[in-house]
Enzyme design. Structure first.
Site, PDB file in Angstrom:
ATOM      1  N   TYR A  31      -2.214  -4.560   4.340  1.00  0.00           N
ATOM      2  CA  TYR A  31      -0.894  -4.392   4.513  1.00  0.00           C
ATOM      3  C   TYR A  31      -0.066  -5.788   3.937  1.00  0.00           C
ATOM      4  CZ  TYR A  31      -2.422  -2.361   8.854  1.00  0.00           C
ATOM      5  OH  TYR A  31      -2.906  -0.719   9.728  1.00  0.00           O
ATOM      6  N   ASN A  36       8.857  -8.245   0.276  1.00  0.00           N
ATOM      7  CA  ASN A  36       8.014  -9.536   0.725  1.00  0.00           C
ATOM      8  C   ASN A  36       7.010  -9.172   1.686  1.00  0.00           C
ATOM      9  OD1 ASN A  36      10.868 -10.848   0.074  1.00  0.00           O
ATOM     10  ND2 ASN A  36      11.654  -9.519   2.029  1.00  0.00           N
ATOM     11  N   ARG A  79       3.574  -7.537   8.734  1.00  0.00           N
ATOM     12  CA  ARG A  79       3.619  -7.294  10.535  1.00  0.00           C
ATOM     13  C   ARG A  79       4.377  -6.286  10.725  1.00  0.00           C
ATOM     14  NH1 ARG A  79       2.832 -12.301  13.869  1.00  0.00           N
ATOM     15  NH2 ARG A  79       1.617 -11.617  15.481  1.00  0.00           N
ATOM     16  N   CYS A 127      -1.707   6.919   5.917  1.00  0.00           N
ATOM     17  CA  CYS A 127      -2.572   5.746   6.938  1.00  0.00           C
ATOM     18  C   CYS A 127      -4.004   5.029   6.691  1.00  0.00           C
ATOM     19  CB  CYS A 127      -1.783   5.546   8.150  1.00  0.00           C
ATOM     20  SG  CYS A 127      -2.078   7.280   9.621  1.00  0.00           S
TER      21      CYS A 127
END
Length: 106
Positions: free
Chosen positions: A25, A34, A39, A56
DNA sequence: AACATGACATAAG
DNA sequence: CCTTATGCCATGT
């Protein structure tokens, strides 16, 4: 419907993940622009439209493990899928050093 | 606008 | 190794 820029970038990055590799992630977030978007990346995958080509299952946490929050305990399924793609697992975790997707940067 | 929640990451204890 | 706390952004109520 105005698509959010963030989501587009995130989706784009994930779509670039080659087969047999995985991305974390934070990695995706960083490539998207960024790293704090970690999240948002998770949220993006949760908000992914059905039928998307978004792999995914190639998106894992920094531990090389999934959060098991996919479907109803589909976490194990993701691991199997990755293994089927040629990703090596170790102790229930992906061998990040070998299979973490390293974006070909120039 | 405010509060709460989340498929995360990192730091500190 | 685990829990707690903080940061950052988006979404739902």
């Amino acid at each position: 419907m105005r698509e959010k820029n963030s989501f587009e970038k995130i989706y784009d990055v994930i779509r670039q993940i080659p087969k047999g590799k995985v991305a974390s992630y934070g990695q995706i977030a960083a490539l998207a622009g960024n790293r704090r978007w970690a999240r948002v990346v998770g949220y993006a995958l949760h908000a992914v439209p059905s039928g998307s080509d978004l792999p995914c299952h190639r998106v894992v946490t920094k531990d090389g493990r999934m959060s098991c929050a996919f479907g109803s305990g589909m976490c194990n399924r993701q691991t199997e899928l990755l293994k089927a793609e040629g990703v090596g697992f170790q102790d229930g975790r992906v061998d990040m050093e070998r299979y973490q997707w390293k974006r070909t940067v120039y």
